[in-house]
Motif scaffolding. Structure first.
Motif, PDB file in Angstrom:
ATOM      1  N   ALA A  18       0.805  -1.213   0.000  1.00 50.28           N
ATOM      2  CA  ALA A  18       0.000   0.000   0.000  1.00 50.28           C
ATOM      3  C   ALA A  18       0.840   1.267   0.000  1.00 50.28           C
ATOM      4  O   ALA A  18       0.348   2.325  -0.391  1.00 50.28           O
ATOM      5  CB  ALA A  18      -0.937   0.003   1.211  1.00 50.28           C
ATOM      6  N   VAL A  21       3.119   1.938  -4.300  1.00 48.49           N
ATOM      7  CA  VAL A  21       2.552   1.567  -5.593  1.00 48.49           C
ATOM      8  C   VAL A  21       3.204   2.349  -6.738  1.00 48.49           C
ATOM      9  O   VAL A  21       3.556   1.763  -7.778  1.00 48.49           O
ATOM     10  CB  VAL A  21       1.021   1.768  -5.584  1.00 48.49           C
ATOM     11  N   LEU A  94       0.470   9.626  -0.328  1.00 47.34           N
ATOM     12  CA  LEU A  94       1.550   9.065  -1.125  1.00 47.34           C
ATOM     13  C   LEU A  94       2.891   9.717  -0.804  1.00 47.34           C
ATOM     14  O   LEU A  94       3.939   9.045  -0.800  1.00 47.34           O
ATOM     15  CB  LEU A  94       1.225   9.216  -2.618  1.00 47.34           C
ATOM     16  N   HIS A 191       1.738  -2.181   5.559  1.00 52.63           N
ATOM     17  CA  HIS A 191       2.083  -2.075   4.139  1.00 52.63           C
ATOM     18  C   HIS A 191       1.471  -3.222   3.335  1.00 52.63           C
ATOM     19  O   HIS A 191       0.816  -2.996   2.303  1.00 52.63           O
ATOM     20  CB  HIS A 191       3.608  -2.077   4.025  1.00 52.63           C
ATOM     21  N   PHE A 195      -2.854  -3.984   1.324  1.00 53.29           N
ATOM     22  CA  PHE A 195      -2.746  -4.357  -0.092  1.00 53.29           C
ATOM     23  C   PHE A 195      -3.145  -5.817  -0.326  1.00 53.29           C
ATOM     24  O   PHE A 195      -3.244  -6.258  -1.467  1.00 53.29           O
ATOM     25  CB  PHE A 195      -1.304  -4.140  -0.572  1.00 53.29           C
ATOM     26  N   ILE A 226      -8.264   4.460  -0.008  1.00 51.17           N
ATOM     27  CA  ILE A 226      -6.885   4.111  -0.352  1.00 51.17           C
ATOM     28  C   ILE A 226      -6.842   2.838  -1.191  1.00 51.17           C
ATOM     29  O   ILE A 226      -6.124   2.747  -2.191  1.00 51.17           O
ATOM     30  CB  ILE A 226      -6.054   3.930   0.929  1.00 51.17           C
ATOM     31  N   ASN A 230      -5.357   2.421  -5.048  1.00 56.12           N
ATOM     32  CA  ASN A 230      -4.254   1.514  -5.369  1.00 56.12           C
ATOM     33  C   ASN A 230      -4.668   0.417  -6.333  1.00 56.12           C
ATOM     34  O   ASN A 230      -3.893   0.031  -7.222  1.00 56.12           O
ATOM     35  CB  ASN A 230      -3.681   0.906  -4.081  1.00 56.12           C
ATOM     36  N   GLN A 231      -5.886  -0.107  -6.191  1.00 58.01           N
ATOM     37  CA  GLN A 231      -6.284  -1.180  -7.103  1.00 58.01           C
ATOM     38  C   GLN A 231      -6.499  -0.638  -8.509  1.00 58.01           C
ATOM     39  O   GLN A 231      -6.201  -1.338  -9.502  1.00 58.01           O
ATOM     40  CB  GLN A 231      -7.521  -1.895  -6.593  1.00 58.01           C
ATOM     41  N   LEU A 233      -4.837   1.929  -9.858  1.00 59.27           N
ATOM     42  CA  LEU A 233      -3.504   2.166 -10.400  1.00 59.27           C
ATOM     43  C   LEU A 233      -2.857   0.863 -10.860  1.00 59.27           C
ATOM     44  O   LEU A 233      -2.264   0.793 -11.940  1.00 59.27           O
ATOM     45  CB  LEU A 233      -2.622   2.845  -9.345  1.00 59.27           C
ATOM     46  N   CYS A 234      -2.971  -0.189 -10.054  1.00 59.85           N
ATOM     47  CA  CYS A 234      -2.318  -1.449 -10.386  1.00 59.85           C
ATOM     48  C   CYS A 234      -3.001  -2.173 -11.538  1.00 59.85           C
ATOM     49  O   CYS A 234      -2.342  -2.891 -12.307  1.00 59.85           O
ATOM     50  CB  CYS A 234      -2.255  -2.344  -9.153  1.00 59.85           C
TER      51      CYS A 234
END
Length: 547
Positions: A18, A21, A94, A191, A195, A226, A230-231, A233-234
């Motif tokens: 997390a 990324v 971030l 971390h 995630f 959050i 992140n999901q 972006l990935c």
């Protein structure tokens, strides 16, 4: 590298979590210039509604990392972030994780007095504010105000130190509970923990057909915000993060619907209160054809709200003419909480679905569930209500500076979520209430307020939402008030008491004191829009007029 291979590479990256990324995406060769995240407010000198690429995001985050580093912020330093806009939350999150610091993200709707106490309990090194929350400066916080959020983007990106290398168990962010029973509890996530669901599910499940554009109406400062960032972006999805507030505790229906019509998302994320807001509107009058999926987390959603949503939108299907969009969308309900780190249950509703009655489906593969008798620690049999115990890699580490509460929520190695459920013969789980809100009526009968609300909404289609408040007086008698929020076109003169009694059933109806129609602001809510039932109970027992 194909999209699926790239996602598999990320899932296998043991360092990815997390807190890192952006650099891990760059290290794996992600497209740095494709549009990724859009905000509905300006970001530094970038106008609102401008899609930001990974390169632009990294530059804006690096500027903030340099700004914080110049003020002495470094590894393991807790910094409170008390702001309104989504970019002020996400970019500072971030930036602080870039330094190995621990951002403490505060919902901008938290009242100033509670916010001051939250910051004091955090015992961090400073706080960042925006103009909306300047009044916090007048309180004794025990730490300095580092600056205004508008200043943080003025750092020199070239002066940002190297990105911190996180250990899987490193604390990476502090978020907070909804504050329905007390000062919002500070909850610390690791971390890898924050995630874990992305790695286990989001990067391995089948990628949706075509372009994926997701709109988040979630509070940016929430753990769910959050995770959603992140999901996206990935997975290489485009994400729109709303900041505009339409009311004191939630984004208005018009704000969300206007954004859907303008941005044309394929998926929309929200809390249960989001769908209650949308129930104000005749959705058939709005162009929601782009939406294929509605995603709910936090409290499970009400059937009456879900049915309105799956009736609009569209989904692709194969016909003789090829792949075409046909009416009707999916609603993915994922019951969870801040402490759980991610929804632990999932159920999908479509047009014609009939698994309701607060059915939350089954656990995700990464989550182990036990329904417990807390007096013995033993599991209860199917069909019997028990306390939900959870074991999951997504779980938060605990409560920041509060080991007493951390350990009170553990029983026999299980984390007690505070929810009451039963499992049916088919293996599906049904949520009946929060443990703090349920009332033992004696003789094996219980009053479950959430289940009662579900049944009232099903029996009273002109009621948009409702709150059931039950309390036990000193003489042992249970008293229940039902507060109704009516649809805009409902008859305000109609007495709905008999219909409510029928929905509640004899045992609960026998405790009913009154059924009353109220405006929204007569229901006491916390920062995320959840009803603060403990305060409502206090009002009920005090007999202080309408709760």
């Amino acid at each position: 590298m194909g999209a699926d291979n790239f996602r598999a590479t990320l899932a296998a990256d043991a360092e990815l979590g997390a807190g890192n990324v952006l650099p891990r995406l760059a290290a794996h060769g992600a497209d740095l210039h494709a549009p990724r995240v859009t905000f509905d407010v300006d970001v530094d000198d970038i106008p609102a509604w401008t899609p930001l690429s990974l390169a632009t995001l990294t530059d804006r985050v690096a500027a903030r990392a340099a700004w914080f580093a110049a003020r002495g912020v470094g590894r393991r330093d807790p910094v409170a972030v008390y702001v309104t806009s989504a970019p002020d939350v996400f970019l500072n999150f971030l930036a602080l994780t870039w330094l190995g610091a621990i951002p403490a993200l505060m919902n901008g709707n938290m009242p100033i007095e509670l916010a001051a106490e939250f910051v004091r309990r955090l015992r961090g090194v400073g706080v960042v504010l925006d103009a909306d929350h300047a009044a916090l400066r007048e309180h004794d916080l025990g730490v300095p105000v580092l600056g205004d959020a508008a200043e943080t983007g003025t750092g020199d990106p070239a002066q940002a130190p190297p990105h911190h290398r996180h250990h899987p168990e490193d604390p990476v962010v502090v978020t907070h509970s909804s504050g329905t029973t007390r000062v919002p509890a500070a909850i610390v996530h690791s971390h890898h923990g924050l995630f874990a669901a992305i790695r286990a599910v989001r990067l391995t499940e089948s990628r949706p057909y075509g372009e994926v554009r997701e709109l988040s109406a979630l509070p940016a400062a929430h753990a769910a915000g959050i995770i959603t960032l992140n999901q996206a972006l990935c997975n290489g999805y485009q994400l729109l993060c709303l900041s505009a507030q339409g009311g004191p505790f939630t984004r208005s229906a018009e704000t969300i619907l206007d954004a859907i019509e303008r941005w044309r998302p394929t998926g929309v994320f929200g809390f249960a209160v989001t769908w209650s807001e949308l129930a104000r509107v005749d959705l058939g009058t709005r162009d929601l054809s782009s939406v294929r999926n509605w995603f709910n987390t936090g409290d499970c959603a009400h059937e009456s709200h879900v049915r309105r949503l799956v009736a609009v939108g569209s989904h692709p299907t194969w016909t003789r003419d090829g792949l075409v969009d046909v009416p009707g969308s999916k609603f993915v309900d994922m019951l969870g909480s801040t402490e759980m780190g991610h929804g632990a249950f999932r159920i999908t509703h479509r047009l014609g679905s009939d698994r309701y009655d607060r059915c939350v489906g089954r656990p995700y593969p990464f989550a182990r569930i036990a329904l417990l008798d807390v007096a013995t620690g033993e599991e209860v049999p199917d069909g019997q209500v028990g306390h939900v115990g959870l074991k999951s890699p997504t779980l938060a580490i605990g409560y920041w500076n509060d080991s007493v509460t951390t350990w009170r929520t553990r029983l026999g190695g299980w984390y007690l979520t505070g929810d009451l459920m039963y499992r049916d013969e088919a293996g599906d789980y049904h949520h009946v209430d929060r443990a703090s809100d349920a009332v033992d009526l004696g003789g094996g009968a219980w009053l479950y307020t959430a289940l009662s609300e579900e049944r009232i909404l099903k029996h009273c289609p002109d009621v948009r939402d409702c709150t059931v408040v039950a309390a036990t007086a000193d003489d042992g008698a249970t008293v229940t008030d039902v507060l109704l929020l009516l649809a805009d076109d409902a008859d305000t003169t109609l007495d709905r008491t008999d219909r409510v009694r029928a929905a509640l059933g004899p045992a609960v109806a026998a405790t009913l004191r009154r059924v009353v129609t109220v405006p929204d602001d007569d229901v006491v809510t916390g920062p995320t829009g959840k009803v603060r039932k403990f305060l409502m109970r206090q009002r009920l027992l005090a007999g202080a007029g309408q709760p």
